[in-house]
Every structure is written in C-alpha cells, then in structure tokens.
Design a protein around this motif. Structure first.
Motif, PDB file in Angstrom:
ATOM      1  N   SER A 107       0.272  -8.448  -2.353  1.00  0.00           N
ATOM      2  CA  SER A 107      -1.072  -7.994  -1.056  1.00  0.00           C
ATOM      3  C   SER A 107       0.315  -7.426   0.315  1.00  0.00           C
ATOM      4  O   SER A 107      -0.825  -6.640   0.979  1.00  0.00           O
ATOM      5  N   SER A 108       0.524  -8.125   0.100  1.00  0.00           N
ATOM      6  CA  SER A 108       1.802  -7.296   1.457  1.00  0.00           C
ATOM      7  C   SER A 108       2.327  -6.273   1.315  1.00  0.00           C
ATOM      8  O   SER A 108       2.046  -4.939   2.129  1.00  0.00           O
ATOM      9  N   LEU A 109       2.523  -6.036   0.312  1.00  0.00           N
ATOM     10  CA  LEU A 109       2.979  -4.955  -0.244  1.00  0.00           C
ATOM     11  C   LEU A 109       2.014  -3.935  -0.480  1.00  0.00           C
ATOM     12  O   LEU A 109       2.334  -2.798  -0.342  1.00  0.00           O
ATOM     13  N   ARG A 129      -6.177 -11.466   6.367  1.00  0.00           N
ATOM     14  CA  ARG A 129      -6.177 -12.280   5.920  1.00  0.00           C
ATOM     15  C   ARG A 129      -4.884 -13.110   4.649  1.00  0.00           C
ATOM     16  O   ARG A 129      -5.880 -14.431   4.392  1.00  0.00           O
ATOM     17  N   THR A 130      -4.448 -11.789   4.202  1.00  0.00           N
ATOM     18  CA  THR A 130      -3.201 -12.740   3.029  1.00  0.00           C
ATOM     19  C   THR A 130      -2.296 -13.553   4.441  1.00  0.00           C
ATOM     20  O   THR A 130      -2.262 -15.136   3.248  1.00  0.00           O
ATOM     21  N   LYS A 131      -2.320 -13.814   5.229  1.00  0.00           N
ATOM     22  CA  LYS A 131      -1.349 -14.877   6.453  1.00  0.00           C
ATOM     23  C   LYS A 131      -2.968 -15.798   6.510  1.00  0.00           C
ATOM     24  O   LYS A 131      -2.169 -17.026   5.958  1.00  0.00           O
ATOM     25  N   ARG A 132      -3.667 -15.864   6.733  1.00  0.00           N
ATOM     26  CA  ARG A 132      -4.551 -16.972   6.599  1.00  0.00           C
ATOM     27  C   ARG A 132      -4.750 -17.458   4.797  1.00  0.00           C
ATOM     28  O   ARG A 132      -5.007 -18.530   4.915  1.00  0.00           O
ATOM     29  N   LYS A 133      -4.682 -17.262   4.002  1.00  0.00           N
ATOM     30  CA  LYS A 133      -4.698 -17.695   2.779  1.00  0.00           C
ATOM     31  C   LYS A 133      -3.671 -17.958   2.472  1.00  0.00           C
ATOM     32  O   LYS A 133      -3.749 -18.985   1.318  1.00  0.00           O
ATOM     33  N   ASP A 134      -3.745 -17.680   2.607  1.00  0.00           N
ATOM     34  CA  ASP A 134      -1.727 -17.383   1.587  1.00  0.00           C
ATOM     35  C   ASP A 134      -0.275 -18.675   2.689  1.00  0.00           C
ATOM     36  O   ASP A 134       0.124 -18.073   2.942  1.00  0.00           O
TER      37      ASP A 134
END
Length: 175
Positions: A107-109, A129-134
């Motif tokens: 997701s970050s890439l 969203r990625t920081k919140r989920k993972d």
C-alpha cells in the motif's frame, strides 16, 4: 568489475527453465538495466506486475526505474495495475490488524506511485489509511511514503517533519 560480472552472470539466467516466470521477469529486467535499456526494463516490470501483482519488490523496482526516467505515467501505471490486488487483501484479523503480511509495504509503494504520477490526494489517503490499519506492519515505510507524497506535492517542510519529527521517529524506531 567483479560486481558487474556477477550481475551479468545472473542476468544471463533470464531464460533458465529452472527459474519461475516471476524470477525470469526479474532477470530480464536486470539484463535490460545492465545494458542501459531502462525503458525496456520498465516495460518488463510492468509485464511482471500484470502476472504477479503481489510482487512488492517488482513494484518498488518499477517505481525506481520510472522515477529515474522521469516517467510519471510509468510510475502511476505500475501503482494502479496492482492497487486492486492489494486493496482486496486489506482484510482484518479479529484484533483489527491487516491479515496479509506486508500489506503496508504494498500500500505504501502504491501511494508513492500515485504521488509520482501526480495523484497526491489519493496517495495521501492511501498512506493515512495504511498507517491506521497496519500499526504493527511497516509504519516506517508508511511514514516514508507520506513524506514522499508531501515532497511530490511541494509540501517540503511537512515531508521533512514526517521523517524528523517526534511522530515520524516513533514510527521508524522499530524498523
């Protein structure tokens, strides 16, 4: 020169029947890079991502090559070609964490590819969203991606503070 010989020897295996299709794509891209054929390497990496959309290393290479070529469209193409794959795998466990290992990496890439391609708002939303989920996956990479998004958008000081501010340092502490 020894390193070049090693790389050339590895690239010469690109048609080996002992390699998987994914590995053959990687060796073919390496062959093109060694021979300074970056556009052909990027095209090969795009093909790889169509066949193996979960190849985060291939995505990272495609973004690096596209960036080196100044090919914003190539970076965006790489990111969008795998976005559905990674989005479908964003399922959560009972504890609320992303179930797929490495999901934050993909997701970050993708967010970096969107930022290079000029889709800043979407890129920022993906990273947030990625920081919140993972929170246990790869928060350092997510922070780096967000800094890249800010930088691509011209928000240089915000990008720098992501990497040097308290919150950013906390995310990098476990990397």
């Amino acid at each position: 020169t020894n390193l070049l010989h090693i790389v050339q020897a590895a690239a010469s295996l690109r048609n080996s029947p002992h390699l998987s299709k994914r590995e053959q794509f990687h060796m073919l891209a390496l062959h093109y890079l060694v021979n300074n054929e970056h556009r052909r390497a990027l095209a090969t990496l795009h093909e790889l991502l169509e066949v193996c959309p979960g190849d985060a290393f291939g995505l990272s290479l495609a973004l690096d090559v596209a960036s080196a070529l100044g090919d914003r469209g190539g970076a965006l193409r790489a990111a969008t070609s795998v976005a559905a794959y990674w989005n479908e795998r964003a399922k959560r466990t009972l504890t609320g964490q992303t179930a797929m290992p490495g999901h934050a990496v993909g997701s970050s890439l993708i967010a970096v590819g969107f930022a290079i391609g000029g889709r800043y708002r979407e890129a920022e939303q993906i990273v947030e969203r990625t920081k919140r989920k993972d929170t246990m996956g790869s928060p350092g990479l997510a922070v780096w991606a967000l800094a890249h998004v800010y930088d691509a958008e011209g928000r240089i000081s915000e990008g720098a503070s992501q990497l040097s501010g308290y919150d950013g340092i906390q995310d990098f502490a476990d990397c």
